[in-house]
Every structure is written in C-alpha cells, then in structure tokens.
Design a protein around this motif. Structure first.
Motif, PDB file in Angstrom:
ATOM      1  N   LYS A  16      40.165  35.855  50.840  1.00 34.55           N
ATOM      2  CA  LYS A  16      40.611  36.968  49.808  1.00 34.55           C
ATOM      3  C   LYS A  16      40.840  36.349  48.265  1.00 34.55           C
ATOM      4  O   LYS A  16      41.518  35.738  48.445  1.00 34.55           O
ATOM      5  CB  LYS A  16      41.622  37.729  50.204  1.00 34.55           C
ATOM      6  N   GLU A  17      40.093  37.024  47.496  1.00 34.67           N
ATOM      7  CA  GLU A  17      40.457  36.606  46.198  1.00 34.67           C
ATOM      8  C   GLU A  17      39.946  37.617  45.082  1.00 34.67           C
ATOM      9  O   GLU A  17      39.178  38.381  45.265  1.00 34.67           O
ATOM     10  CB  GLU A  17      40.025  35.211  45.710  1.00 34.67           C
ATOM     11  N   LEU A  18      40.829  37.812  43.901  1.00 35.01           N
ATOM     12  CA  LEU A  18      40.613  38.314  42.877  1.00 35.01           C
ATOM     13  C   LEU A  18      39.529  37.613  41.849  1.00 35.01           C
ATOM     14  O   LEU A  18      40.338  36.521  41.554  1.00 35.01           O
ATOM     15  CB  LEU A  18      41.453  39.241  42.272  1.00 35.01           C
ATOM     16  N   VAL A  19      38.475  38.157  41.286  1.00 36.84           N
ATOM     17  CA  VAL A  19      37.636  37.441  40.282  1.00 36.84           C
ATOM     18  C   VAL A  19      37.466  38.212  39.078  1.00 36.84           C
ATOM     19  O   VAL A  19      37.137  39.391  39.142  1.00 36.84           O
ATOM     20  CB  VAL A  19      36.284  36.943  40.817  1.00 36.84           C
ATOM     21  N   ASP A  20      38.264  37.904  37.934  1.00 29.52           N
ATOM     22  CA  ASP A  20      38.230  38.771  36.773  1.00 29.52           C
ATOM     23  C   ASP A  20      36.695  38.782  36.092  1.00 29.52           C
ATOM     24  O   ASP A  20      36.044  37.657  35.863  1.00 29.52           O
ATOM     25  CB  ASP A  20      38.973  38.217  35.787  1.00 29.52           C
ATOM     26  N   GLU A  54      45.954  44.791  35.681  1.00 37.52           N
ATOM     27  CA  GLU A  54      46.355  43.850  34.828  1.00 37.52           C
ATOM     28  C   GLU A  54      46.322  42.484  35.368  1.00 37.52           C
ATOM     29  O   GLU A  54      46.302  42.182  36.630  1.00 37.52           O
ATOM     30  CB  GLU A  54      47.834  44.053  34.564  1.00 37.52           C
ATOM     31  N   ASN A  55      45.683  41.532  34.561  1.00 35.34           N
ATOM     32  CA  ASN A  55      45.374  40.183  35.163  1.00 35.34           C
ATOM     33  C   ASN A  55      46.711  39.279  34.768  1.00 35.34           C
ATOM     34  O   ASN A  55      46.852  38.488  33.691  1.00 35.34           O
ATOM     35  CB  ASN A  55      44.226  39.693  34.277  1.00 35.34           C
ATOM     36  N   GLU A  56      47.440  39.497  35.593  1.00 33.27           N
ATOM     37  CA  GLU A  56      48.701  38.754  35.780  1.00 33.27           C
ATOM     38  C   GLU A  56      48.912  37.885  37.111  1.00 33.27           C
ATOM     39  O   GLU A  56      48.690  38.656  37.958  1.00 33.27           O
ATOM     40  CB  GLU A  56      50.049  39.459  35.260  1.00 33.27           C
ATOM     41  N   GLY A  58      51.309  37.106  39.210  1.00 31.78           N
ATOM     42  CA  GLY A  58      52.134  37.650  40.185  1.00 31.78           C
ATOM     43  C   GLY A  58      51.344  38.858  40.761  1.00 31.78           C
ATOM     44  O   GLY A  58      51.428  39.065  41.894  1.00 31.78           O
ATOM     45  N   LEU A  59      50.970  39.786  39.759  1.00 35.07           N
ATOM     46  CA  LEU A  59      50.686  41.131  39.932  1.00 35.07           C
ATOM     47  C   LEU A  59      49.159  40.716  41.077  1.00 35.07           C
ATOM     48  O   LEU A  59      48.915  41.321  42.123  1.00 35.07           O
ATOM     49  CB  LEU A  59      49.858  41.914  38.944  1.00 35.07           C
ATOM     50  N   ARG A  60      48.514  39.850  40.649  1.00 39.24           N
ATOM     51  CA  ARG A  60      47.147  39.545  41.395  1.00 39.24           C
ATOM     52  C   ARG A  60      47.641  39.019  42.842  1.00 39.24           C
ATOM     53  O   ARG A  60      47.134  39.587  44.086  1.00 39.24           O
ATOM     54  CB  ARG A  60      46.304  38.426  40.879  1.00 39.24           C
ATOM     55  N   MET A  61      48.645  38.379  42.843  1.00 39.00           N
ATOM     56  CA  MET A  61      48.974  37.915  44.415  1.00 39.00           C
ATOM     57  C   MET A  61      49.716  38.806  45.162  1.00 39.00           C
ATOM     58  O   MET A  61      49.341  39.105  46.193  1.00 39.00           O
ATOM     59  CB  MET A  61      49.978  36.691  44.324  1.00 39.00           C
ATOM     60  N   ASP A  62      50.506  39.843  44.506  1.00 42.30           N
ATOM     61  CA  ASP A  62      50.951  40.932  45.133  1.00 42.30           C
ATOM     62  C   ASP A  62      49.942  42.096  45.517  1.00 42.30           C
ATOM     63  O   ASP A  62      49.764  42.380  46.622  1.00 42.30           O
ATOM     64  CB  ASP A  62      51.935  41.740  44.056  1.00 42.30           C
ATOM     65  N   MET A  63      48.713  42.250  44.848  1.00 42.76           N
ATOM     66  CA  MET A  63      47.500  42.812  45.266  1.00 42.76           C
ATOM     67  C   MET A  63      46.923  42.336  46.414  1.00 42.76           C
ATOM     68  O   MET A  63      46.658  43.054  47.207  1.00 42.76           O
ATOM     69  CB  MET A  63      46.479  43.189  44.108  1.00 42.76           C
ATOM     70  N   GLY A 111      42.163  50.259  28.957  1.00 48.89           N
ATOM     71  CA  GLY A 111      43.648  49.992  28.503  1.00 48.89           C
ATOM     72  C   GLY A 111      43.932  48.449  27.895  1.00 48.89           C
ATOM     73  O   GLY A 111      43.263  47.638  28.299  1.00 48.89           O
ATOM     74  N   THR A 112      44.865  48.366  27.075  1.00 49.96           N
ATOM     75  CA  THR A 112      45.395  47.253  26.747  1.00 49.96           C
ATOM     76  C   THR A 112      45.552  46.030  27.607  1.00 49.96           C
ATOM     77  O   THR A 112      45.312  44.880  27.596  1.00 49.96           O
ATOM     78  CB  THR A 112      46.746  47.161  25.863  1.00 49.96           C
ATOM     79  N   TRP A 113      46.061  46.351  28.913  1.00 51.00           N
ATOM     80  CA  TRP A 113      46.281  45.359  29.789  1.00 51.00           C
ATOM     81  C   TRP A 113      45.227  45.420  30.974  1.00 51.00           C
ATOM     82  O   TRP A 113      45.376  44.740  32.070  1.00 51.00           O
ATOM     83  CB  TRP A 113      47.746  45.668  30.398  1.00 51.00           C
ATOM     84  N   GLN A 114      44.248  46.302  30.861  1.00 50.99           N
ATOM     85  CA  GLN A 114      43.265  46.409  32.084  1.00 50.99           C
ATOM     86  C   GLN A 114      42.110  45.418  31.987  1.00 50.99           C
ATOM     87  O   GLN A 114      41.717  45.053  31.060  1.00 50.99           O
ATOM     88  CB  GLN A 114      42.484  47.798  32.025  1.00 50.99           C
ATOM     89  N   SER A 115      41.969  44.766  33.197  1.00 46.91           N
ATOM     90  CA  SER A 115      40.872  43.959  33.409  1.00 46.91           C
ATOM     91  C   SER A 115      40.126  44.654  34.683  1.00 46.91           C
ATOM     92  O   SER A 115      40.772  45.374  35.526  1.00 46.91           O
ATOM     93  CB  SER A 115      41.215  42.733  33.723  1.00 46.91           C
ATOM     94  N   ILE A 116      38.789  44.045  34.734  1.00 50.86           N
ATOM     95  CA  ILE A 116      37.841  44.542  35.824  1.00 50.86           C
ATOM     96  C   ILE A 116      37.789  43.301  36.945  1.00 50.86           C
ATOM     97  O   ILE A 116      37.527  42.127  36.451  1.00 50.86           O
ATOM     98  CB  ILE A 116      36.574  44.748  35.543  1.00 50.86           C
ATOM     99  N   PHE A 117      38.106  43.629  38.195  1.00 53.38           N
ATOM    100  CA  PHE A 117      38.258  42.492  39.330  1.00 53.38           C
ATOM    101  C   PHE A 117      37.081  42.835  39.992  1.00 53.38           C
ATOM    102  O   PHE A 117      37.048  43.951  40.847  1.00 53.38           O
ATOM    103  CB  PHE A 117      39.457  42.331  39.905  1.00 53.38           C
ATOM    104  N   PHE A 118      36.607  41.778  40.866  1.00 52.17           N
ATOM    105  CA  PHE A 118      35.840  41.771  41.864  1.00 52.17           C
ATOM    106  C   PHE A 118      36.918  41.219  42.947  1.00 52.17           C
ATOM    107  O   PHE A 118      37.346  40.136  42.971  1.00 52.17           O
ATOM    108  CB  PHE A 118      34.536  40.849  41.922  1.00 52.17           C
ATOM    109  N   LEU A 119      36.972  41.889  44.114  1.00 48.47           N
ATOM    110  CA  LEU A 119      37.769  41.780  45.221  1.00 48.47           C
ATOM    111  C   LEU A 119      36.983  41.128  46.341  1.00 48.47           C
ATOM    112  O   LEU A 119      36.284  42.155  46.961  1.00 48.47           O
ATOM    113  CB  LEU A 119      38.664  42.914  45.542  1.00 48.47           C
ATOM    114  N   GLU A 120      37.196  40.000  46.576  1.00 53.17           N
ATOM    115  CA  GLU A 120      36.617  39.213  47.749  1.00 53.17           C
ATOM    116  C   GLU A 120      37.262  39.715  48.678  1.00 53.17           C
ATOM    117  O   GLU A 120      38.385  39.207  49.039  1.00 53.17           O
ATOM    118  CB  GLU A 120      36.304  37.808  47.458  1.00 53.17           C
TER     119      GLU A 120
END
Length: 138
Positions: A16-20, A54-56, A58-63, A111-120
């Motif tokens: 499982k991973e998030l790819v920006d 958001e591409n942060e 801690g948040l990516r790990m939380d997701m 939005g200012t803090w928004q990024s698009i992620f592919f969620l594996e």
C-alpha cells in the motif's frame, strides 16, 4: 470542443502506498492544449484508487493507516480464496477509481494544499496505468 487523452504509467514498490501524480497530470494538461474544461483522471486497476489531499508525510501515513484499518488484509474475505487481495479490491471500490477536476485558462484547478494521489492497494506492481482525459475548449 476538443478532447485529449494521455496515459500515466508508474511502478509501485509497496503493498500500500500513495504516489503523487499531480505533476504528470499538470503536464498532460499543458501538452493537451485545452484552455477551459474538465480533466478526468481514471485508474485502470481494481486494486487502486485516486484521491486528492495534502502532500504531507504524516497525513500520507495516516491515510494509509486508516485504509488498512477499514479494509484489513487476511480477515477471511471470501475473495482471498482466489488471489489474496480482497482488501485492495474493497478499498478501491469504496474510495473510487476516478477524479474529475476543472481546467481554467490552461491550468488544473486545485486548492493551495491539494495534490492528486494514486493509491496503490495491491503492490508492488509494474506498469500501473492512469488515464487522463481533458475535454473542453482550446
């Protein structure tokens, strides 16, 4: 009205991973020449999803933690009898394979803090495919 298709291909390295993929989508829009319209981003895989956030770190790990809590592997899912990835299929189905965003004056509207992620959700995998369709006026 014009319609332009592009494809993003990527390899993933974890179960499982998030790819920006924001920059790849922005590049597809830039090359496509659509000034105003919409951009559809769609994963071609049942064990993946697309999200905006958001591409942060801690948040990516939380997701990723939350996805694992909601769709835990190995708890007796019936589909696991076939290929042991029911958790990925379920998460992908409920989170969703597509995102639609506006394009304004040739730019993707985020939005200012928004990024698009592919969620594996069933990696690691090679050659994951994401379709980008941009529709609108040139």
């Amino acid at each position: 009205m014009g319609v332009v298709f592009s494809e993003i291909r990527l390899d993933t390295g974890k179960r499982k991973e998030l790819v920006d993929i924001t920059e790849q989508v922005v590049s597809a829009i830039s090359k496509g020449g659509i000034r105003n319209g919409i951009c559809l981003i769609h994963s071609l895989h049942s064990t993946s999803a697309l999200i905006i956030n958001e591409n942060e770190d801690g948040l990516r790990m939380d997701m990723l933690k939350k996805v694992s809590e909601e769709y835990p592997p190995g708890i007796g899912w019936l589909h696991d009898r076939i290929d042991d990835n029911a958790d990925g299929h379920l998460a992908g189905a409920f989170i969703g394979p597509s995102i639609t965003l506006p394009v304004k004056e040739g730019l993707l509207v985020l939005g200012t803090w928004q990024s698009i992620f592919f969620l594996e959700l069933d990696g690691p995998r090679k050659g994951r495919r994401i379709l980008v369709e941009i529709m609108g006026e040139r």
